[in-house]
Motif scaffolding. Structure first.
Motif: not given
Length: 418
Positions: A6-9, A52-57, A62-64, A66-77
C-alpha cells in the motif's frame, strides 16, 4: 507485506502526480499553476497528452501494488481495512473517563507522579502510572496485615518495630527494566482510607521519603479492593481477572443448586487473557464439599459466562417487616413456625410442573417408571435439547449411568426428597 504494498503504491502515484505538475510548468507557467487544481489537471492531460502520458503512466502503475495490498489487508484484517478507509485514524482519540479519582501532588524520584491505577489487594497497596507491563512510575506499600475494612495508619521517621515496606520504581525511556528502591523505616506516612461502595477505599494520603529518594506525595486517592469492576451498578464480566471468574462461578453455582450458601475455594492458576477456560473448582454447597468441572467462555456481548448455563435467577430475599404487637401470642408463634418451615416440593410435584421449571428440581433425587415397565432412580440433571429428562444414577465404585427419558414414555414420576 500488505502495508509495504500500500505504501509503495501511494508513493508511485504521488511521484507520478509531481512529475505531471513539473511537465505542466515546462509547458508554460500558466499551465503549471493551473495543473495544481484537479479540473485543470485533467484539461492539461487532454490538451498535452504527449507530454503528460509518461507521468500519468507512472501514477497508474502505482495502483497495481495499492490494490494488491488492500486485497491482502481485507483478507487478513477486514476491521483494520474498514478503519483505514473510513478515516477513523484522523479523528482525535477520545480519552475514557478515569475509573478512580486520584488527586496527588508532588513527585516520585524527582518527576511528577500522576497515577491512574490503584489497588489494595490483601496487604499490598499500589499506585501505578502507565498502561504497559512495566509501569513508568509505581509506588507499592506492603502493610503488615491484610486490610478488610477501613485503614488508618501513621508512621514517623523515628518509629521502630515492624513497619510497612515502601517500594518505588521508575522506568526511563532508554531502559528495558525499571529501577527499584526499597526502605522499611525512616519515612513519614499517613493513610486514612474509608470503604466506598461497591469495592473501593478512598481518603487522605501523605508520604515523604528521605531526601535521596526525591519522593514527596500528598492528596487524596481511590483504590480498588479487589479485581472486580462495575458498570451501571453491575459487575462488568468483560474484565479479565481472577475475581471476575470467581464471581461468575459463584453466581452459577448458587443458581444451579438454588441456594445462596455457596463458599467457593481458591481457583486454579489460569492464564489471562483467554477465550475459553476449563477448570475444576471446589466449593462448599449447603455445608457439603463438592468438586465440579466448569467450562468458562468469553463473548463480546456477555463477557465471561459458564458454558450451558440455563438456570433461572434466584428469587430475591424477602424483606420481613416487624409485625405490631398484638395480644394473642399463640397466633404469632404459629405464624412464625409456618414461615420458618421449609417448603416440601414433593407435595405438588408433577411431570407437568417439572417440565415447566426444570431448574427448580435440579440435582434432586427422583424415581421414574416407564410405560414399558422400566425403572430409573437417580438425580435429575435437567432437560436436554431434544426435550428428554436426564437422570444420573451412581453405580458401584466411581461409575455412573445416565438415562434420557421422553415425557410421553413416563408412566409415573416421584420426587424422593424435599
Amino acid at each position: 507485506m500488505d502495508a509495504l504494498l500500500i505504501l509503495g503504491g501511494l508513493l508511485l502515484i504521488l511521484a507520478g502526480l509531481v512529475w505531471l505538475v513539473m511537465r505542466a510548468f515546462g509547458t508554460g507557467l500558466l499551465w503549471g499553476w493551473a495543473s495544481l487544481l484537479p479540473p485543470f489537471t485533467l484539461l492539461y492531460v487532454l490538451r498535452h497528452w504527449r507530454s503528460a502520458r509518461q507521468a500519468l503512466g507512472l501514477s497508474a502503475l502505482g495502483f497495481i501494488p495499492l490494490v494488491v495490498g488492500l486485497t491482502l489487508l481485507a483478507s487478513q484484517d477486514s476491521q483494520r481495512l474498514h478503519a483505514l478507509l473510513s478515516l477513523q485514524w484522523l479523528k482525535p482519540e477520545v480519552q475514557a473517563p478515569a475509573e478512580l479519582s486520584i488527586e496527588l501532588h508532588g513527585e516520585l524520584n524527582g518527576q511528577p507522579f500522576v497515577p491512574r491505577q490503584g489497588e489494595l489487594l490483601g496487604n499490598v497497596l499500589s499506585l501505578r502510572e502507565g498502561q504497559d507491563f512495566f509501569a513508568s512510575r509505581e509506588l507499592v506499600i506492603r502493610l503488615q496485615q491484610p486490610v478488610t475494612g477501613a485503614l488508618r495508619l501513621d508512621v514517623l521517621p523515628g518509629d521502630q518495630g515492624p513497619l510497612p515496606d515502601i517500594e518505588v520504581s521508575w522506568l526511563l525511556p532508554e531502559q528495558d527494566l525499571p529501577e527499584t528502591r526499597r526502605l522499611s523505616h525512616g519515612y513519614t506516612l499517613h493513610l486514612d482510607l474509608q470503604p466506598l461502595a461497591p469495592n473501593k477505599l478512598a481518603g487522605d494520603f501523605h508520604l515523604v521519603l528521605p531526601a535521596q529518594f526525591k519522593t514527596t506525595l500528598s492528596g487524596r486517592i481511590e483504590v480498588f479492593r479487589d479485581g472486580l469492576r462495575y458498570r451501571d451498578g453491575k459487575v462488568d464480566r468483560q474484565v479479565d481477572s481472577i475475581d471476575t471468574l470467581a464471581y461468575v462461578i459463584r453466581d452459577y453455582l448458587q443458581r444451579r443448586f438454588a441456594t445462596r450458601s455457596v463458599q467457593l475455594g481458591d481457583l486454579p492458576v489460569v492464564t489471562l487473557p483467554a477465550e475459553v477456560l476449563d477448570l475444576t473448582v471446589e466449593a462448599q454447597i449447603n455445608g457439603q464439599t463438592q468438586r465440579l468441572p466448569v467450562r468458562l467462555n468469553k463473548s463480546a456481548s456477555r463477557g465471561w459466562a459458564v458454558d450451558a448455563d440455563r438456570f433461572a435467577p434466584l428469587a430475591e430475599r424477602a424483606v420481613v417487616t416487624p409485625a405490631p404487637n398484638v395480644a394473642v401470642a399463640p397466633v404469632e408463634t404459629a405464624s412464625s413456625e409456618r414461615i420458618s418451615r421449609p417448603l416440601d416440593r414433593r407435595l405438588r410435584f408433577s411431570l407437568e410442573g417439572l417440565l415447566r421449571s426444570p431448574s427448580r428440581y435440579e440435582n434432586l433425587s427422583m424415581r421414574v417408571s416407564t410405560t414399558r415397565g422400566s425403572l430409573a432412580e437417580g438425580r435429575f440433571q435437567g432437560v436436554d435439547q431434544q426435550g428428554r429428562l436426564v437422570i444420573r444414577q451412581r453405580l458401584s465404585g466411581s461409575g455412573a449411568a445416565s438415562y434420557a427419558l421422553r415425557p410421553e414414555d413416563i408412566s409415573t414420576i416421584e420426587l424422593l426428597e424435599p
